[in-house]
Design an enzyme around this catalytic site. Structure first.
Site, PDB file in Angstrom:
ATOM      1  N   LYS A 292       9.152  16.010  -6.562  1.00 39.78           N
ATOM      2  CA  LYS A 292       8.060  15.775  -5.595  1.00 39.78           C
ATOM      3  C   LYS A 292       8.574  15.996  -4.170  1.00 39.78           C
ATOM      4  CE  LYS A 292       4.177  14.063  -3.829  1.00 39.78           C
ATOM      5  NZ  LYS A 292       2.811  14.536  -3.993  1.00 39.78           N
TER       6      LYS A 292
ATOM      7  N   LYS B 124       5.780   9.005   5.185  1.00 40.56           N
ATOM      8  CA  LYS B 124       6.539   8.222   4.193  1.00 40.56           C
ATOM      9  C   LYS B 124       7.332   9.184   3.301  1.00 40.56           C
ATOM     10  CE  LYS B 124       4.286   7.155   0.510  1.00 40.56           C
ATOM     11  NZ  LYS B 124       4.456   7.555  -0.868  1.00 40.56           N
TER      12      LYS B 124
ATOM     13  N   THR C  14       4.471   7.927  -5.205  1.00 41.44           N
ATOM     14  CA  THR C  14       5.525   8.751  -4.607  1.00 41.44           C
ATOM     15  C   THR C  14       6.511   7.788  -3.962  1.00 41.44           C
ATOM     16  OG1 THR C  14       3.952  10.520  -4.144  1.00 41.44           O
ATOM     17  CG2 THR C  14       6.064  10.603  -2.988  1.00 41.44           C
TER      18      THR C  14
HETATM   19  N1  LIG Z   1      -3.960  10.419  -1.722  1.00 37.02           N
HETATM   20  C1  LIG Z   1      -3.344  11.549  -2.077  1.00 37.02           C
HETATM   21  O1  LIG Z   1      -3.852  12.654  -1.855  1.00 37.02           O
HETATM   22  C2  LIG Z   1      -2.008  11.492  -2.817  1.00 37.02           C
HETATM   23  C3  LIG Z   1      -1.531  12.668  -3.419  1.00 37.02           C
HETATM   24  C4  LIG Z   1      -0.317  12.632  -4.104  1.00 37.02           C
HETATM   25  C5  LIG Z   1       0.406  11.438  -4.148  1.00 37.02           C
HETATM   26  N2  LIG Z   1      -0.076  10.320  -3.525  1.00 37.02           N
HETATM   27  C6  LIG Z   1       0.737   9.086  -3.604  1.00 37.02           C
HETATM   28  O2  LIG Z   1       0.101   8.182  -4.510  1.00 37.02           O
HETATM   29  C7  LIG Z   1       0.322   6.845  -4.052  1.00 37.02           C
HETATM   30  C8  LIG Z   1      -1.026   6.160  -3.859  1.00 37.02           C
HETATM   31  O3  LIG Z   1      -1.793   6.899  -2.921  1.00 37.02           O
HETATM   32  P1  LIG Z   1      -3.330   6.555  -2.650  1.00 37.02           P
HETATM   33  O4  LIG Z   1      -3.846   7.653  -1.784  1.00 37.02           O
HETATM   34  O5  LIG Z   1      -4.037   6.224  -3.922  1.00 37.02           O
HETATM   35  O6  LIG Z   1      -3.156   5.233  -1.751  1.00 37.02           O
HETATM   36  P2  LIG Z   1      -4.213   4.093  -1.420  1.00 37.02           P
HETATM   37  O7  LIG Z   1      -5.614   4.583  -1.550  1.00 37.02           O
HETATM   38  O8  LIG Z   1      -3.786   3.496  -0.130  1.00 37.02           O
HETATM   39  O9  LIG Z   1      -3.972   3.041  -2.610  1.00 37.02           O
HETATM   40  C9  LIG Z   1      -2.793   2.285  -2.714  1.00 37.02           C
HETATM   41  C10 LIG Z   1      -2.936   1.322  -3.872  1.00 37.02           C
HETATM   42  O10 LIG Z   1      -1.749   0.545  -3.957  1.00 37.02           O
HETATM   43  C11 LIG Z   1      -2.084  -0.839  -3.874  1.00 37.02           C
HETATM   44  N3  LIG Z   1      -0.990  -1.549  -3.213  1.00 37.02           N
HETATM   45  C12 LIG Z   1      -0.366  -1.195  -2.065  1.00 37.02           C
HETATM   46  N4  LIG Z   1       0.593  -2.079  -1.776  1.00 37.02           N
HETATM   47  C13 LIG Z   1       0.574  -3.000  -2.761  1.00 37.02           C
HETATM   48  C14 LIG Z   1       1.335  -4.175  -3.020  1.00 37.02           C
HETATM   49  N5  LIG Z   1       2.334  -4.553  -2.213  1.00 37.02           N
HETATM   50  N6  LIG Z   1       1.043  -4.883  -4.120  1.00 37.02           N
HETATM   51  C15 LIG Z   1       0.047  -4.495  -4.947  1.00 37.02           C
HETATM   52  N7  LIG Z   1      -0.706  -3.391  -4.761  1.00 37.02           N
HETATM   53  C16 LIG Z   1      -0.446  -2.675  -3.677  1.00 37.02           C
HETATM   54  C17 LIG Z   1      -3.377  -0.881  -3.079  1.00 37.02           C
HETATM   55  O11 LIG Z   1      -4.068  -2.101  -3.296  1.00 37.02           O
HETATM   56  P3  LIG Z   1      -5.275  -2.567  -2.322  1.00 37.02           P
HETATM   57  O12 LIG Z   1      -6.509  -1.919  -2.857  1.00 37.02           O
HETATM   58  O13 LIG Z   1      -5.307  -4.033  -2.442  1.00 37.02           O
HETATM   59  O14 LIG Z   1      -4.920  -2.097  -0.930  1.00 37.02           O
HETATM   60  C18 LIG Z   1      -4.087   0.332  -3.689  1.00 37.02           C
HETATM   61  O15 LIG Z   1      -4.606   0.038  -4.957  1.00 37.02           O
HETATM   62  C19 LIG Z   1       1.183   6.935  -2.784  1.00 37.02           C
HETATM   63  O16 LIG Z   1       2.518   6.780  -3.103  1.00 37.02           O
HETATM   64  C20 LIG Z   1       0.882   8.352  -2.289  1.00 37.02           C
HETATM   65  O17 LIG Z   1       1.953   8.868  -1.511  1.00 37.02           O
HETATM   66  C21 LIG Z   1      -1.275  10.316  -2.881  1.00 37.02           C
END
Ligand SMILES: NC(=O)c1ccc[n+]([C@@H]2O[C@H](COP(=O)([O-])OP(=O)(O)OC[C@H]3O[C@@H](n4cnc5c(N)ncnc54)[C@H](OP(=O)(O)O)[C@@H]3O)[C@@H](O)[C@H]2O)c1
Length: 306
Positions: free
Chosen positions: A191, A259, A116
């Site tokens: 979104k 965010k 997102t």
């Molecule tokens: N969780 C939900 O329910 C949900 C629902 C809809 C949309 N989203 C969206 O989907 C996205 C991911 O969410 P998530 O919940 O999966 O987040 P998350 O668990 O915090 O995972 C984030 C991922 O991105 C990687 N990452 C972050 N910064 C990075 C960088 N600078 N370089 C390389 N890798 C990086 C992290 O690596 P590391 O493992 O090394 O930290 C991890 O693999 C976000 O944009 C969120 O808004 C989430």
């Protein structure tokens, strides 16, 4: 215990794909691609997660699985590169530069971004992709961790129609709806619409539950009744009971919502939309963060009313 619930996958020709970002969402999404028979190369900043991912899915995967040290290495040989990282800057860092995915992708390959992020970064990376003979589809998701684990996400896409048609059946591996809504950036804008609709609704539901509790009503009983009428919502069905109990461990974190609302409010400044309730709820979420709720789920808005 498995990180996902396998589903019945539609039969599509096996692709060589890459997946960048094995977080809460990316880990199971990439897992579905492996179980559906695609060859999958994964990259994660914290490398132990990529090794764990390969170990978990290797036995059941039909295609080859590997984990790579850089996004570029993961992208080599892939006809589709998926990505789900945190925000605009994280996205740029895995896409651009010498070690970025674009440097490894062959001409004609498609980059599908499930982060997102802003509509601006989608347009910027789409332009950069075209200059290299690549395609970029912005494809943020809705449905949360459970949607990713069950392979039942809703995916809102923006970009070129021919490139979308190529990736749509592969995205469907972890989705129940995959729709092209317009040119580059349209997926991210959709979104934002989704998040605006949720923000006000969760505040309304919080006020309703807090009011009912002060009035001495059995709120489980009340929600069971009004949930069959016009007040019904996904939030009421899935979070109502846990909001009554004061449990906030069930999904989308407040930090992520802030965010997203930041992206929404920036976009509204540009397009002139008036979002008074969304702006207020954004500030309410700032209160929740200050009270220690950064990782609580978004239904924790009700804590301000207790
Ligand atoms: N969780 C939900 O329910 C949900 C629902 C809809 C949309 N989203 C969206 O989907 C996205 C991911 O969410 P998530 O919940 O999966 O987040 P998350 O668990 O915090 O995972 C984030 C991922 O991105 C990687 N990452 C972050 N910064 C990075 C960088 N600078 N370089 C390389 N890798 C990086 C992290 O690596 P590391 O493992 O090394 O930290 C991890 O693999 C976000 O944009 C969120 O808004 C989430």
């Amino acid at each position: 215990m498995s990180s996902l619930n396998p589903k019945t996958y539609d039969s599509v020709p096996a692709h060589k794909v890459a997946f960048l970002g094995l977080g809460v969402m990316g880990y199971p999404m990439a897992g579905h691609l492996a179980l559906a028979g695609h060859s999958v190369a994964v990259y994660n900043r914290t490398t132990t997660k990529s090794a764990d991912w390969q170990k978990e899915f290797e036995a059941q995967a039909k295609g080859a699985l590997r984990h790579a040290a850089t996004p570029r290495e993961a992208a080599v040989g892939a006809d589709i590169v998926f990505c789900c990282v945190g925000n605009d800057d994280d996205l740029r860092s895995v896409v651009l530069g010498d070690d970025g995915a674009f440097a490894g992708m062959a001409k004609g390959a498609v980059f599908v971004d499930h982060t997102t992020a802003s509509a601006d970064v989608a347009r910027e990376l789409s332009k950069a992709a075209l200059e290299r003979g690549l395609h970029f589809i912005d494809a943020p998701v809705s449905g949360g961790q459970a949607g990713a684990q069950n392979g039942a996400l809703t995916v809102m896409c923006g970009g070129d129609a021919a490139a979308f048609a190529r990736v749509q059946p592969v995205i469907a591996t972890f989705a129940r709806a995959v729709t092209l809504l317009g040119v580059s950036g349209a997926g991210q804008l959709a979104k934002m619409v989704n998040q605006i609709a949720i923000a006000g609704l969760v505040q309304g539901l919080s006020e309703a539950i807090a009011f009912g509790q002060r009035a001495g009503l059995d709120m489980n009983e009340v929600l069971a009744v009004i949930g069959k009428g016009a007040a019904q919502s996904w939030q009421m069905d899935n979070r109502g009971k846990t909001m009554i109990e004061g449990k906030f461990d069930y999904g989308f974190a407040v930090d992520w919502m802030r965010k997203d609302l930041g992206l929404v409010l920036d976009e509204a400044k540009r397009n002139g939309a008036r979002l008074p309730v969304t702006a207020l709820v954004d500030q309410f979420y700032a209160d929740v963060q200050q009270a220690g709720g950064r990782r609580w789920d978004t239904s924790s808005l009700i804590t301000r009313l207790k």
